[in-house]
Design a protein around this motif. Structure first.
Motif, PDB file in Angstrom:
ATOM      1  N   GLN A   8      71.271  68.335  84.831  1.00 22.85           N
ATOM      2  CA  GLN A   8      71.822  67.004  85.093  1.00 22.85           C
ATOM      3  C   GLN A   8      72.680  66.574  83.907  1.00 22.85           C
ATOM      4  O   GLN A   8      72.294  66.778  82.761  1.00 22.85           O
ATOM      5  CB  GLN A   8      70.691  65.989  85.298  1.00 22.85           C
ATOM      6  N   ILE A   9      73.822  65.977  84.175  1.00 27.60           N
ATOM      7  CA  ILE A   9      74.656  65.369  83.144  1.00 27.60           C
ATOM      8  C   ILE A   9      74.165  63.925  82.982  1.00 27.60           C
ATOM      9  O   ILE A   9      74.066  63.198  83.974  1.00 27.60           O
ATOM     10  CB  ILE A   9      76.156  65.368  83.539  1.00 27.60           C
ATOM     11  N   ILE A  10      73.876  63.525  81.767  1.00 26.04           N
ATOM     12  CA  ILE A  10      73.361  62.177  81.511  1.00 26.04           C
ATOM     13  C   ILE A  10      74.526  61.311  81.040  1.00 26.04           C
ATOM     14  O   ILE A  10      74.917  61.351  79.876  1.00 26.04           O
ATOM     15  CB  ILE A  10      72.228  62.199  80.472  1.00 26.04           C
ATOM     16  N   GLU A  11      75.100  60.572  81.957  1.00 27.75           N
ATOM     17  CA  GLU A  11      76.260  59.724  81.659  1.00 27.75           C
ATOM     18  C   GLU A  11      75.864  58.561  80.750  1.00 27.75           C
ATOM     19  O   GLU A  11      74.828  57.924  80.961  1.00 27.75           O
ATOM     20  CB  GLU A  11      76.850  59.159  82.954  1.00 27.75           C
ATOM     21  N   GLY A  12      76.667  58.298  79.742  1.00 22.40           N
ATOM     22  CA  GLY A  12      76.480  57.136  78.885  1.00 22.40           C
ATOM     23  C   GLY A  12      75.434  57.281  77.795  1.00 22.40           C
ATOM     24  O   GLY A  12      75.251  56.365  77.002  1.00 22.40           O
ATOM     25  N   ARG A  15      75.918  56.042  73.963  1.00 21.12           N
ATOM     26  CA  ARG A  15      77.060  55.133  73.903  1.00 21.12           C
ATOM     27  C   ARG A  15      76.608  53.728  73.535  1.00 21.12           C
ATOM     28  O   ARG A  15      75.617  53.222  74.057  1.00 21.12           O
ATOM     29  CB  ARG A  15      77.775  55.117  75.253  1.00 21.12           C
ATOM     30  N   THR A  17      76.006  49.928  73.510  1.00 19.35           N
ATOM     31  CA  THR A  17      75.924  48.869  74.508  1.00 19.35           C
ATOM     32  C   THR A  17      75.366  47.633  73.810  1.00 19.35           C
ATOM     33  O   THR A  17      74.293  47.712  73.208  1.00 19.35           O
ATOM     34  CB  THR A  17      74.966  49.260  75.660  1.00 19.35           C
ATOM     35  N   HIS A  30      67.212  57.155  79.842  1.00 19.89           N
ATOM     36  CA  HIS A  30      68.111  57.799  80.804  1.00 19.89           C
ATOM     37  C   HIS A  30      67.439  58.917  81.597  1.00 19.89           C
ATOM     38  O   HIS A  30      67.852  59.209  82.718  1.00 19.89           O
ATOM     39  CB  HIS A  30      69.317  58.410  80.084  1.00 19.89           C
ATOM     40  N   THR A  40      68.901  55.762  74.889  1.00 19.74           N
ATOM     41  CA  THR A  40      69.843  55.216  73.913  1.00 19.74           C
ATOM     42  C   THR A  40      69.252  53.939  73.350  1.00 19.74           C
ATOM     43  O   THR A  40      68.763  53.091  74.098  1.00 19.74           O
ATOM     44  CB  THR A  40      71.200  54.910  74.579  1.00 19.74           C
TER      45      THR A  40
END
Length: 120
Positions: A8-12, A15, A17, A30, A40
């Protein structure tokens, strides 16, 4: 969350916030499997790290910002690219956050799986 059966690609992840209004920081998980969780953790410049020790081992990767990490055994300046290992149960805190701090966090086993977990 459910254990994943495939890559799975873990978007964000990692990053910056801004924390929700009225909170000192922001923690988002995530991914969680029985053996690992990824999240995160963000602390704004001048912010307060109000976390407590965790019952799981933890690895932080600083993706943005600057601060110092303090433990009972010492302290160190951290910035982008720093990788920090904190064993289960060790007191630790980020202080002197001079730039918005964003951390990619890995817990092993998964965050909260040993019970008694505090805020990330």
């Amino acid at each position: 969350m459910v254990r994943l059966a495939a890559m799975q690609i873990i978007e964000g992840a990692g990053r910056w916030t801004p924390p929700p209004a009225g909170t000192a920081n922001d923690w988002v998980e995530h991914l969680k499997t029985p053996d690992l969780s990824v999240g995160t953790y963000c602390i704004p410049a001048g912010g307060i790290d109000d976390q407590s020790p965790h019952t799981e081992d933890e690895v932080y990767v600083v993706t943005a910002g600057r601060a110092r990490i303090v433990t009972p055994d010492g302290e160190a300046a951290v910035g982008p690219g720093a990788v920090i290992f904190v064993p289960a149960g060790e007191e630790h805190r980020f202080v002197d956050v001079t730039e918005d701090l964003s951390l990619l966090v890995f817990f092993g086993p998964a965050y909260g799986s040993r019970g008694g977990a505090a805020t990330a």
